[in-house]
Design a protein around this motif. Structure first.
Motif, PDB file in Angstrom:
ATOM      1  N   ASP A 252      28.677  34.350 -76.877  1.00  0.00           N
ATOM      2  CA  ASP A 252      28.176  32.980 -76.712  1.00  0.00           C
ATOM      3  C   ASP A 252      28.857  32.057 -77.732  1.00  0.00           C
ATOM      4  O   ASP A 252      29.621  32.510 -78.596  1.00  0.00           O
ATOM      5  CB  ASP A 252      26.637  32.936 -76.784  1.00  0.00           C
ATOM      6  CG  ASP A 252      26.097  33.183 -78.188  1.00  0.00           C
ATOM      7  OD1 ASP A 252      26.886  33.190 -79.159  1.00  0.00           O
ATOM      8  OD2 ASP A 252      24.871  33.355 -78.325  1.00  0.00           O
TER       9      ASP A 252
ATOM     10  N   HIS B 193      25.341  38.193 -66.508  1.00  0.00           N
ATOM     11  CA  HIS B 193      25.021  38.218 -67.945  1.00  0.00           C
ATOM     12  C   HIS B 193      25.599  37.044 -68.715  1.00  0.00           C
ATOM     13  O   HIS B 193      25.464  36.988 -69.934  1.00  0.00           O
ATOM     14  CB  HIS B 193      25.506  39.539 -68.559  1.00  0.00           C
ATOM     15  CG  HIS B 193      24.700  40.714 -68.109  1.00  0.00           C
ATOM     16  ND1 HIS B 193      24.970  41.432 -66.980  1.00  0.00           N
ATOM     17  CD2 HIS B 193      23.583  41.280 -68.650  1.00  0.00           C
ATOM     18  CE1 HIS B 193      24.077  42.391 -66.827  1.00  0.00           C
ATOM     19  NE2 HIS B 193      23.228  42.319 -67.823  1.00  0.00           N
TER      20      HIS B 193
ATOM     21  N   GLN C  82      24.852  50.077 -77.180  1.00  0.00           N
ATOM     22  CA  GLN C  82      25.259  49.212 -76.067  1.00  0.00           C
ATOM     23  C   GLN C  82      24.116  49.043 -75.077  1.00  0.00           C
ATOM     24  O   GLN C  82      23.173  49.816 -75.068  1.00  0.00           O
ATOM     25  CB  GLN C  82      26.405  49.848 -75.285  1.00  0.00           C
ATOM     26  CG  GLN C  82      27.654  50.058 -76.046  1.00  0.00           C
ATOM     27  CD  GLN C  82      28.614  50.910 -75.221  1.00  0.00           C
ATOM     28  OE1 GLN C  82      28.563  50.923 -73.997  1.00  0.00           O
ATOM     29  NE2 GLN C  82      29.455  51.646 -75.897  1.00  0.00           N
ATOM     30  N   THR C  83      24.294  48.055 -74.210  1.00  0.00           N
ATOM     31  CA  THR C  83      23.357  47.889 -73.112  1.00  0.00           C
ATOM     32  C   THR C  83      23.636  48.977 -72.085  1.00  0.00           C
ATOM     33  O   THR C  83      24.789  49.214 -71.729  1.00  0.00           O
ATOM     34  CB  THR C  83      23.584  46.523 -72.434  1.00  0.00           C
ATOM     35  OG1 THR C  83      23.634  45.534 -73.448  1.00  0.00           O
ATOM     36  CG2 THR C  83      22.483  46.210 -71.443  1.00  0.00           C
TER      37      THR C  83
ATOM     38  N   VAL D 251      26.473  38.772 -76.679  1.00  0.00           N
ATOM     39  CA  VAL D 251      25.190  38.797 -75.981  1.00  0.00           C
ATOM     40  C   VAL D 251      25.118  39.924 -74.953  1.00  0.00           C
ATOM     41  O   VAL D 251      24.042  40.278 -74.477  1.00  0.00           O
ATOM     42  CB  VAL D 251      24.901  37.443 -75.297  1.00  0.00           C
ATOM     43  CG1 VAL D 251      24.677  36.364 -76.330  1.00  0.00           C
ATOM     44  CG2 VAL D 251      26.024  37.038 -74.342  1.00  0.00           C
ATOM     45  N   TRP D 252      26.245  40.460 -74.606  1.00  0.00           N
ATOM     46  CA  TRP D 252      26.257  41.589 -73.658  1.00  0.00           C
ATOM     47  C   TRP D 252      27.578  42.314 -73.795  1.00  0.00           C
ATOM     48  O   TRP D 252      28.622  41.686 -74.048  1.00  0.00           O
ATOM     49  CB  TRP D 252      26.099  41.078 -72.226  1.00  0.00           C
ATOM     50  CG  TRP D 252      25.968  42.164 -71.197  1.00  0.00           C
ATOM     51  CD1 TRP D 252      24.848  42.856 -70.866  1.00  0.00           C
ATOM     52  CD2 TRP D 252      27.018  42.685 -70.352  1.00  0.00           C
ATOM     53  NE1 TRP D 252      25.127  43.783 -69.876  1.00  0.00           N
ATOM     54  CE2 TRP D 252      26.444  43.680 -69.537  1.00  0.00           C
ATOM     55  CE3 TRP D 252      28.367  42.390 -70.199  1.00  0.00           C
ATOM     56  CZ2 TRP D 252      27.174  44.397 -68.599  1.00  0.00           C
ATOM     57  CZ3 TRP D 252      29.100  43.104 -69.261  1.00  0.00           C
ATOM     58  CH2 TRP D 252      28.505  44.091 -68.464  1.00  0.00           C
ATOM     59  N   SER D 253      27.541  43.616 -73.656  1.00  0.00           N
ATOM     60  CA  SER D 253      28.806  44.363 -73.696  1.00  0.00           C
ATOM     61  C   SER D 253      28.694  45.614 -72.847  1.00  0.00           C
ATOM     62  O   SER D 253      27.600  46.133 -72.625  1.00  0.00           O
ATOM     63  CB  SER D 253      29.158  44.752 -75.138  1.00  0.00           C
ATOM     64  OG  SER D 253      28.217  45.684 -75.632  1.00  0.00           O
ATOM     65  N   ARG D 254      29.815  46.039 -72.366  1.00  0.00           N
ATOM     66  CA  ARG D 254      29.904  47.312 -71.641  1.00  0.00           C
ATOM     67  C   ARG D 254      31.206  47.980 -72.040  1.00  0.00           C
ATOM     68  O   ARG D 254      32.256  47.355 -71.992  1.00  0.00           O
ATOM     69  CB  ARG D 254      29.956  47.064 -70.136  1.00  0.00           C
ATOM     70  CG  ARG D 254      28.727  47.352 -69.322  1.00  0.00           C
ATOM     71  CD  ARG D 254      28.170  48.733 -69.379  1.00  0.00           C
ATOM     72  NE  ARG D 254      29.016  49.750 -68.800  1.00  0.00           N
ATOM     73  CZ  ARG D 254      29.219  49.898 -67.504  1.00  0.00           C
ATOM     74  NH1 ARG D 254      28.660  49.087 -66.635  1.00  0.00           N
ATOM     75  NH2 ARG D 254      29.978  50.877 -67.060  1.00  0.00           N
TER      76      ARG D 254
ATOM     77  N   LYS E 190      27.437  43.340 -83.304  1.00  0.00           N
ATOM     78  CA  LYS E 190      26.560  42.349 -82.676  1.00  0.00           C
ATOM     79  C   LYS E 190      27.188  40.971 -82.734  1.00  0.00           C
ATOM     80  O   LYS E 190      26.821  40.080 -81.982  1.00  0.00           O
ATOM     81  CB  LYS E 190      25.202  42.322 -83.391  1.00  0.00           C
ATOM     82  CG  LYS E 190      24.333  43.516 -83.059  1.00  0.00           C
ATOM     83  CD  LYS E 190      23.007  43.430 -83.788  1.00  0.00           C
ATOM     84  CE  LYS E 190      22.108  44.578 -83.380  1.00  0.00           C
ATOM     85  NZ  LYS E 190      20.907  44.677 -84.192  1.00  0.00           N
TER      86      LYS E 190
ATOM     87  N   SER F 218      24.230  55.114 -74.055  1.00  0.00           N
ATOM     88  CA  SER F 218      24.393  53.698 -74.383  1.00  0.00           C
ATOM     89  C   SER F 218      23.541  53.341 -75.594  1.00  0.00           C
ATOM     90  O   SER F 218      23.969  52.600 -76.474  1.00  0.00           O
ATOM     91  CB  SER F 218      23.984  52.816 -73.194  1.00  0.00           C
ATOM     92  OG  SER F 218      24.785  53.111 -72.091  1.00  0.00           O
TER      93      SER F 218
ATOM     94  N   THR G 110      28.184  41.799 -62.006  1.00  0.00           N
ATOM     95  CA  THR G 110      27.399  42.169 -63.201  1.00  0.00           C
ATOM     96  C   THR G 110      27.762  41.274 -64.367  1.00  0.00           C
ATOM     97  O   THR G 110      26.875  40.821 -65.112  1.00  0.00           O
ATOM     98  CB  THR G 110      27.695  43.637 -63.569  1.00  0.00           C
ATOM     99  OG1 THR G 110      27.386  44.449 -62.438  1.00  0.00           O
ATOM    100  CG2 THR G 110      26.865  44.098 -64.755  1.00  0.00           C
TER     101      THR G 110
END
Lengths: 84, 274
Positions: free
Chosen positions: A56, A82, B83-84, A62-65, B239, B78, A78
């Protein structure tokens, strides 16, 4: 969107020419950025694991894969879901 | 004939009659006459009612139980990696991808327990956790260590098969797209209706970011920030985004902070560069 690979600038330039993508493509030959993001050599291949980070405007992830294999990538849907 | 022998004969006769009657009933139930050969008893159905097929890849079924196991393991792994966890449908997608890879390049032999253990040790080092943390995370979702090892063994097989495909000059992502176009892949509607565990279960046991915390007014660390370690196996996903400056391949310089001033950024690490 920014795409980044642990590779030489010439090979990233090659893929950008081939794919004609308009977003920035960057080379991280020293893998410093991949290491900073914790994705370098996770698959024991001396590359960045295929991964996506949504950041952000405050610099928060705010999101990770992170993929568990070379073909393990989230779908565009996906990722869009997010986005902040 | 003594009375004792007489009684014994009667008992044997009655037992024989009962056995014959049972056999006749069984044959009648199986729709065969008593003169015909008894049919082969069919093997247990691979899709019992309580374990429906949720998808199939070239007629190879993926059952609900396998899917759920993979969903829970994804949550565990995860969580340990900070992780998510992927959504259940993404996990199903991964199982389909893996099945395609394994069907194209069947593994010659399973990995040994030692190889699996070595991989688990590597993963634990990447996650920055010990065996106990993994055991606790598995327990949290009612999974056992053997199931975890089995899953790692499968991942190793998939990776080995992928390596072979790549050695043949194939781009896995493109190859998978081709496979999707030609393979018979079905995802049954019932899969969507089945309940799946929520991704709440596993919290990261260790989430030590090696990167600085955000600072008001200067959310990103300095562009000159160096990782604390040059280890190829970092501890966890940060993070906070670390700023970086790299040359654009078409000229100019890219700065993450500069890009973020225009809005959120999707940062994608990819592998294949032709």
């Amino acid at each position: 969107m920014v795409a980044l690979a642990v590779a030489s600038a010439s090979s990233v330039r090659g893929i950008q020419k081939r794919t004609q993508v308009t977003y920035p493509m960057l080379a991280d030959p020293t893998h410093q950025v991949a290491s900073d993001y914790g994705v370098y050599n996770l698959l024991n291949d001396n590359l960045a694991a295929p991964s996506v980070f949504i950041i952000d405007t405050d610099g928060r992830i705010v999101w990770s894969r992170v993929g568990r294999n070379a073909g393990d990538r989230p779908s565009v849907k996906t990722i869009l879901e997010h986005l902040p | 004939m003594s009375k004792k022998n007489f009684l014994r004969a009667w008992v044997l006769l009655i037992i024989g009659i009962i056995v014959m009657a049972g056999l006749a009933l069984l044959l009648a139930f199986l729709g065969r006459g008593p003169g015909e050969l008894a049919p082969m008893i069919p093997p247990p159905s691979p899709t019992p009612i309580n374990d429906p097929v949720v998808a199939s890849v070239n007629d190879q079924p993926i059952n609900y139980s396998s899917w759920m196991k993979a969903v829970l393991l994804d949550q565990v792994m995860s969580g340990l990696a900070g992780q998510t966890a992927p959504a259940p449908d993404e996990t199903l997608q991964r199982l389909i991808d893996e099945e395609l890879v394994l069907q194209a390049v069947p593994p010659e032999q399973p990995f040994t327990a030692e190889q699996i253990e070595t991989r688990i040790t590597e993963l634990e080092r990447n996650w920055g956790v010990e065996d106990e943390a993994v055991a606790a995370a598995l327990k949290q979702v009612n999974l056992t260590r053997p199931i975890f090892e089995q899953s790692i063994g499968r991942l190793l097989m998939v990776q080995a098969s992928q390596d072979i495909l790549e050695a043949q000059g194939r781009d896995i992502a493109l190859w998978l797209e081709e496979q999707y176009a030609s393979a018979e892949i079905q995802i049954f509607e019932s899969a969507a209706a089945l309940s799946v565990p929520t991704a709440q279960s596993v919290e990261p046991t260790t989430h030590v970011s090696p990167l600085p915390s955000p600072v008001i007014g200067s959310p990103l660390p300095s562009p000159t920030h160096k990782p604390e370690t040059s280890s190829p196996t970092p501890l966890a996903i940060p993070k906070t985004a670390s700023n970086f400056i790299l040359k654009r391949v078409r000229g100019g310089t890219f700065t993450l902070t500069g890009q973020l001033s225009q809005g959120p950024v999707v940062l994608v690490f990819f592998q294949k560069c032709g």
